[in-house]
Design an enzyme around this catalytic site. Structure first.
Site, PDB file in Angstrom:
ATOM      1  CE  LYS A  79      -4.067   1.541   2.662  1.00  0.00           C
ATOM      2  NZ  LYS A  79      -4.897   1.188   3.854  1.00  0.00           N
ATOM      3  CB  SER A 154      -8.278   2.683   2.740  1.00  0.00           C
ATOM      4  OG  SER A 154      -7.453   2.230   3.791  1.00  0.00           O
ATOM      5  CB  SER A 178      -8.498  -0.163   5.585  1.00  0.00           C
ATOM      6  OG  SER A 178      -9.412   0.913   5.645  1.00  0.00           O
TER       7      SER A 178
END
Lengths: 467, 72
Positions: A79, A154, A178
């Site tokens: 990420k 996310s 997330s």
């Protein structure tokens, strides 16, 4: 609905250690596959030169007889919120937020020490705030498994990259769901650790008392392995107090498992209700003690969790927001605006409700069971258009709806894993396994048992190549 | 103008948009049921939940616990 073949850490590692291929060749092959993606790639940046340098370094070390770590030669990606020296980090935000870094996040250091080849950065919701995966600046990666559905957020790119077979595993972060939500939407495993198990140095903050870093992976064993590599106290991070994940593997048949049969599960689809019943029956046949519990009090945590998260987030963003509000997307601006209506004593009261809930959980739930099995979502992944509400009036309903089942574990600091279980025409249905603090080994043990019970995911055609 | 225009203006460094203002108003409307009259809180106060450290002091003052993740 069908899916690309998944990667595994074991096969990627074995391929280079056996001499079938070299780390450089495997890395080049993976880069070519990623670059062949047409549009809506999960990658925001491929660090090709750095990855190939690293791969060459690993090949030299192997040739010289150096010991091979548990992730030796395995291409991974993460990420876009973790610092790496000499590279920029983007946070899924406006380009003005991109920053070159002069240090490397603790979790990336540990994965490097284990032998990974870091391919680059993966898409995410803006500043890690967004359970659907929509992003005003960079768009949302395509869901490889369910066209037209959200990837979840996310850690949207992490879920999509693993699901598409581009990497065996990827790091994400989880503050309200997330890691687990993109895992559920994309049909892969997502493992959120206990609060304080993994160091957060060099990871972008959102709500420090709820932020966790953890893996998404193609299988439970790989998720557990990556979590073991990144976990354990770090003297630089006083919030990281837990030991590294050990090799303990309790017998899953000895674990007491609880299911909610009360109001907390209202809204589950009929297929999800059937899956939960089938899971309970399978565990009973295995010899597990299975109980039903009333977890309705979890619903009372949604607003306190939001109050804490948004207040923390505004404290992180206040300086930037004052001078660069126009660089934030409309949904994020609307969410941060909530903090203007949260007085300090509401924040403190939310934290106190948190302790009241934790005591109730430990005294009335985890005294009877070792683990809870819940859904991650009430049904299959939601459709993209229906949840793309920007900063409009449906915002809170979308967020509360997506995070209803994941927020409690985040708010109470518990370890939780999302496991895809059943494949329907509308997308995967995923189970969420939750334990008391520091019991990741129990979570992984039960998850591996359930993984062996449920059918393997269907195969599909490769994604369209670039023209 | 509502009570939230000033804090929003301070937060964003400008006049808030209608969406931003609406989000703040919506948040304020959730505080009573979600926080101050939260059912977990009310239950704990009603029975003075000793394990979680909830105490009602003289003159109706309330002593409430701090949140801590249990140590390993």
């Amino acid at each position: 609905m069908t899916a690309a073949p998944l990667r595994s850490i074991a096969s990627d590692r074995a391929a280079v250690l056996s001499g079938e291929t070299s780390v450089v060749a495997q890395t080049e092959e993976r880069i070519d596959q990623i670059r062949a993606r047409a549009t809506l790639s999960p990658f925001t940046k491929l660090e090709i030169a750095a990855a190939l340098d690293r791969a060459a370094q690993l090949d030299r070390a192997h040739a010289e007889g150096a010991p091979a770590g548990p992730l030796f030669g395995v291409p991974l990606a993460h990420k876009d919120m973790f610092d790496r020296e000499g590279q920029s980090v983007g946070f899924g935000a406006h380009r003005s937020a991109q920053q070159a870094r002069d240090t490397t996040a603790a979790v990336l250091e540990r994965l490097d020490a284990a032998g990974q080849v870091d391919l680059g950065r993966l898409a995410m919701s803006e500043f890690a705030m967004g359970p659907t995966g929509h992003n005003h600046h960079i768009g949302m990666p395509a869901n490889p498994l369910v066209p037209g559905a959200v990837t979840g957020g996310s850690s949207s790119g992490s879920g999509a990259a693993v699901a598409e077979g581009l990497v065996a595993a990827a790091l994400g972060s989880d503050t309200g769901g997330s890691i687990r939500l993109p895992a559920a939407c994309c049909g892969v495993v997502g493992f959120k650790p206990t609060q304080g198990r993994v160091p957060l140095i060099g990871a972008m903050p959102l709500s420090p008392s709820q932020d966790c870093v953890g893996p998404l992976a193609s299988c439970v064993a790989d998720a557990r392995l990556v979590l073991a590599c990144i976990s354990g106290a770090d003297g630089r991070d006083s919030s990281c107090i837990g030991p590294a994940l050990s090799g303990d593997a309790p017998d899953p048949r000895g674990l007491r498992v609880g299911f909610d049969r009360g109001n907390f599960m209202s809204g589950a689809t009929a297929e999800m209700a059937t899956l939960l019943e089938d899971t309970a029956q399978a565990l009973l046949r295995d010899g597990n003690a299975v109980s039903t519990l009333d977890l309705a009090f979890f619903d009372a945590l949604s607003e306190p969790a939001n109050v804490v998260a948004m207040s923390d987030a505004v404290a992180v963003h206040a300086d930037r927001l004052k001078v660069k509000s126009e660089t934030y997307g409309p949904q994020l601006r609307a969410r941060l605006a909530q903090a203007a209506a949260i007085p300090a004593h509401a924040y403190i009261r939310a934290q106190q409700i948190r302790q009241i809930a934790l005591t109730r959980l430990l005294d009335t739930v985890f005294d009877r069971v070792d683990l809870l099995v819940l859904p991650t979502l009430m049904g299959p992944p939601p459709a993209d258009p229906a949840t793309n509400v920007g900063g409009g009036s449906g915002l809170n309903d979308v967020i509360a709806g997506m995070t209803r089942l994941t927020r409690p574990a985040s708010f109470l600091g518990l370890p939780a894993l999302s496991l895809p279980a059943v494949w329907t025409d509308a997308g995967p249905l995923s189970l969420q396994i939750v334990a008391r603090h520091w019991q990741e080994a129990q979570v992984a043990a039960l998850a591996e048992r359930l993984e062996s019970i449920f059918a393997a995911r269907p195969q599909t055609q490769p994604m369209a190549a670039a023209e | 103008m509502t009570a939230y225009h000033a804090p929003l203006a301070a937060l964003f460094g400008r006049v808030p948009s209608e969406e931003e203002h609406a989000a703040a108003v919506a948040q304020a409307s959730r505080l009573d049921a979600g926080i101050f009259a939260n059912p977990l809180l009310l239950d704990a106060l009603a029975c003075e939940d000793v394990p979680s450290g909830v105490k009602v002091l003289p003159q109706g003052l309330v002593d409430l616990p701090r949140f801590e993740v249990p140590k390993p």
